[in-house]
Each structure stands twice: as C-alpha cells, then as structure tokens.
Design a protein around this motif. Structure first.
Motif, PDB file in Angstrom:
ATOM      1  N   UNK A   4      36.215 -35.409  -8.420  1.00  0.00           N
ATOM      2  CA  UNK A   4      37.241 -36.017  -8.138  1.00  0.00           C
ATOM      3  C   UNK A   4      38.339 -35.533  -7.133  1.00  0.00           C
ATOM      4  N   UNK A   5      38.606 -34.059  -6.949  1.00  0.00           N
ATOM      5  CA  UNK A   5      39.592 -33.330  -5.846  1.00  0.00           C
ATOM      6  C   UNK A   5      38.371 -32.258  -5.567  1.00  0.00           C
ATOM      7  N   UNK A   6      38.633 -32.424  -3.984  1.00  0.00           N
ATOM      8  CA  UNK A   6      38.156 -30.917  -3.063  1.00  0.00           C
ATOM      9  C   UNK A   6      39.901 -30.271  -2.834  1.00  0.00           C
ATOM     10  N   UNK A   7      40.448 -28.915  -3.223  1.00  0.00           N
ATOM     11  CA  UNK A   7      41.504 -28.405  -3.183  1.00  0.00           C
ATOM     12  C   UNK A   7      40.851 -27.255  -1.785  1.00  0.00           C
ATOM     13  N   UNK A  11      37.733 -31.280   4.072  1.00  0.00           N
ATOM     14  CA  UNK A  11      37.975 -32.590   3.769  1.00  0.00           C
ATOM     15  C   UNK A  11      36.317 -33.221   4.298  1.00  0.00           C
ATOM     16  N   UNK A  12      35.348 -32.472   5.248  1.00  0.00           N
ATOM     17  CA  UNK A  12      34.347 -32.650   5.703  1.00  0.00           C
ATOM     18  C   UNK A  12      33.086 -33.365   3.990  1.00  0.00           C
ATOM     19  N   UNK A  13      33.446 -32.229   2.844  1.00  0.00           N
ATOM     20  CA  UNK A  13      32.727 -32.371   1.662  1.00  0.00           C
ATOM     21  C   UNK A  13      33.365 -33.387   0.789  1.00  0.00           C
ATOM     22  N   UNK A  14      35.234 -33.484   1.175  1.00  0.00           N
ATOM     23  CA  UNK A  14      35.094 -34.596   0.200  1.00  0.00           C
ATOM     24  C   UNK A  14      35.111 -36.106   0.491  1.00  0.00           C
ATOM     25  N   UNK A  15      34.865 -36.124   1.511  1.00  0.00           N
ATOM     26  CA  UNK A  15      34.810 -37.446   2.409  1.00  0.00           C
ATOM     27  C   UNK A  15      33.608 -37.545   1.701  1.00  0.00           C
ATOM     28  N   UNK A  58      35.738 -37.783  -2.409  1.00  0.00           N
ATOM     29  CA  UNK A  58      36.631 -37.207  -3.352  1.00  0.00           C
ATOM     30  C   UNK A  58      37.960 -37.240  -2.811  1.00  0.00           C
ATOM     31  N   UNK A  59      39.139 -37.123  -3.371  1.00  0.00           N
ATOM     32  CA  UNK A  59      40.180 -36.729  -2.876  1.00  0.00           C
ATOM     33  C   UNK A  59      40.667 -34.829  -2.103  1.00  0.00           C
ATOM     34  N   UNK A  60      41.025 -35.127  -1.111  1.00  0.00           N
ATOM     35  CA  UNK A  60      41.253 -33.751  -0.466  1.00  0.00           C
ATOM     36  C   UNK A  60      42.803 -33.183  -0.557  1.00  0.00           C
ATOM     37  N   UNK A  61      42.783 -32.180  -1.101  1.00  0.00           N
ATOM     38  CA  UNK A  61      44.265 -31.472  -1.646  1.00  0.00           C
ATOM     39  C   UNK A  61      44.280 -30.207  -0.866  1.00  0.00           C
ATOM     40  N   UNK A  62      45.549 -30.114   0.025  1.00  0.00           N
ATOM     41  CA  UNK A  62      45.934 -28.599   0.535  1.00  0.00           C
ATOM     42  C   UNK A  62      46.630 -27.592  -0.129  1.00  0.00           C
ATOM     43  N   UNK A  63      46.211 -26.619  -0.478  1.00  0.00           N
ATOM     44  CA  UNK A  63      46.724 -25.128  -1.044  1.00  0.00           C
ATOM     45  C   UNK A  63      47.364 -24.631   0.521  1.00  0.00           C
ATOM     46  N   UNK A  64      48.833 -24.712  -0.065  1.00  0.00           N
ATOM     47  CA  UNK A  64      49.104 -24.308   1.476  1.00  0.00           C
ATOM     48  C   UNK A  64      49.645 -23.021   1.236  1.00  0.00           C
ATOM     49  N   UNK A 103      36.466 -29.111  -7.333  1.00  0.00           N
ATOM     50  CA  UNK A 103      35.889 -28.229  -6.572  1.00  0.00           C
ATOM     51  C   UNK A 103      37.337 -26.993  -5.531  1.00  0.00           C
ATOM     52  N   UNK A 104      36.922 -25.187  -5.849  1.00  0.00           N
ATOM     53  CA  UNK A 104      37.918 -25.257  -4.985  1.00  0.00           C
ATOM     54  C   UNK A 104      37.243 -24.042  -3.687  1.00  0.00           C
TER      55      UNK A 104
END
Ligand code: 5GP
Length: 173
Positions: free
Chosen positions: A54-57, A68-72, A76-82, A119-120
């Motif tokens: 449910x999360x692509x980080x 983001x392409x994989x998440x869509x 899943x949602x996309x979470x940026x690790x910045x 998923x990271x």
C-alpha cells in the motif's frame, strides 16, 4: 529473459569517469527511450502488483522518477523520502554514512499507518547505506518493508541492508 533485459538496457547506461576515478551510472538516457522506460516500470509493476503493498517509498531524487509510476499502477500511495529540511511538515529522520561524511533522509510523520506493507525504490544501490536508512525510517513508523528495489545494483562486496530482500534489474560490470 534477464539476459535480454541486461543486453538491451546496458546500452542506456552511460558510464562517466570523474577525475577522481569514480564511475557514475547515469539513468537519464534510459528515460529518453519510451519503450525502455516503460519496460523498466512494468517489470516492477508485474512483480509488486499482487503483494498487498500500500506504500511505495521513493528516495530523493531518482527514486522519484520510478516510484510514482509504480505506485499508481499497483494502487499504492507514494511517500517521498527526502534530503534534510525539504519537507514542510513534521518529520522523522535517519542518518546514514556516505563515503565522505554522513547524510540524512526524512519522512513526514503520519504518511504511513502502522502495519502498512511498503516497497522502497531508488535508481541505484551501491553500499546499501541509503536504502538501510529508508528501511529504518519506515519501520520506525510501524510499516512492514516487503522489499527494496533498484534499477541498477553496483557489484559491492558487502551491502548493509540488514537482511531485507533486495531486487535489482541490472548489474553493470
Ligand atoms: P549507497 O547508499 O547504496 O552507497 O548509494 C546509493 C545512493 O547514491 C542512491 O540514492 C543513488 O541514487 C546514489 N548514487 C550513488 N552512486 C551513484 C551512481 O553512480 N549513479 C546514480 N544514478 N546514483 C548513484
């Protein structure tokens, strides 16, 4: 299948030698070829579609190119690790060791609910230090990290991934 993938994709990775003798694997040429770019994303999507993720980080910056392409595609949602001081809200952060010094990754508090499967994603893994920091961030928020995934895996002898599964598409020689 992977021989085919390797032989067709390896063409796209320019290898630039810096004065210091460091080789940089550049993924931007892959992005110029629509089919190669789509095939890359599709391989990840096929692998992760039915894993209850449910999360692509994605790790800044090049994890933002693929994540983001994989998440869509997998729902899943996309979470940026910045990098430090980029996210506007409350963050938690994790430091990691680089060849020369240290750096930090940050994530918004509340971006992930405890128990979510994550998923990271990043473009490239070398020592695994960056991915390990990402895994620690997600686990501190209670997520279950299913796997880390990268387009390129440098042939490092010892990666610090703390036993997490790692999926890579190409290993340059
Ligand atoms: P590690 O922490 O595994 O040693 O380094 C991986 C991180 O550094 C990734 O975020 C990756 O984007 C970046 N990186 C290190 N070397 C290279 C390189 O040669 N090419 C690219 N594209 N990224 C690199």
């Amino acid at each position: 299948f992977f021989c085919f993938v390797f032989s067709s994709w390896s063409f796209f990775f320019f290898q630039i030698w810096w004065a210091a003798g460091i080789m940089f694997q550049d993924i931007t040429t892959l992005l110029l070829d629509h089919k190669a770019f789509k095939d890359t994303v599709d391989i990840f999507v096929d692998r992760y579609r039915d894993m209850g993720i449910s999360v692509v980080a994605g790790i800044e910056a090049r994890g933002f190119v693929f994540g983001p392409s994989i998440a869509l595609a997998i729902g899943a949602k996309f979470v940026p690790l910045r990098k430090p001081n980029k996210l506007p809200g409350e963050v938690i952060s994790e430091a990691y060791v680089l060849e020369y010094g240290t750096d930090r990754l940050e994530m918004h508090v509340g971006a992930i609910e405890p128990g979510e499967r994550a998923l990271v994603i990043d473009d490239l893994v070398a020592t695994g230090g960056t991915l390990s920091a990402a895994v620690r961030l997600l686990e501190r928020m209670g997520a279950e990290v299913v796997e880390c995934a990268c387009v390129v895996g440098l042939p490092e002898g010892q990666r610090r991934l703390d036993g997490k599964p790692l999926y890579i598409l190409v290993e340059p020689r």
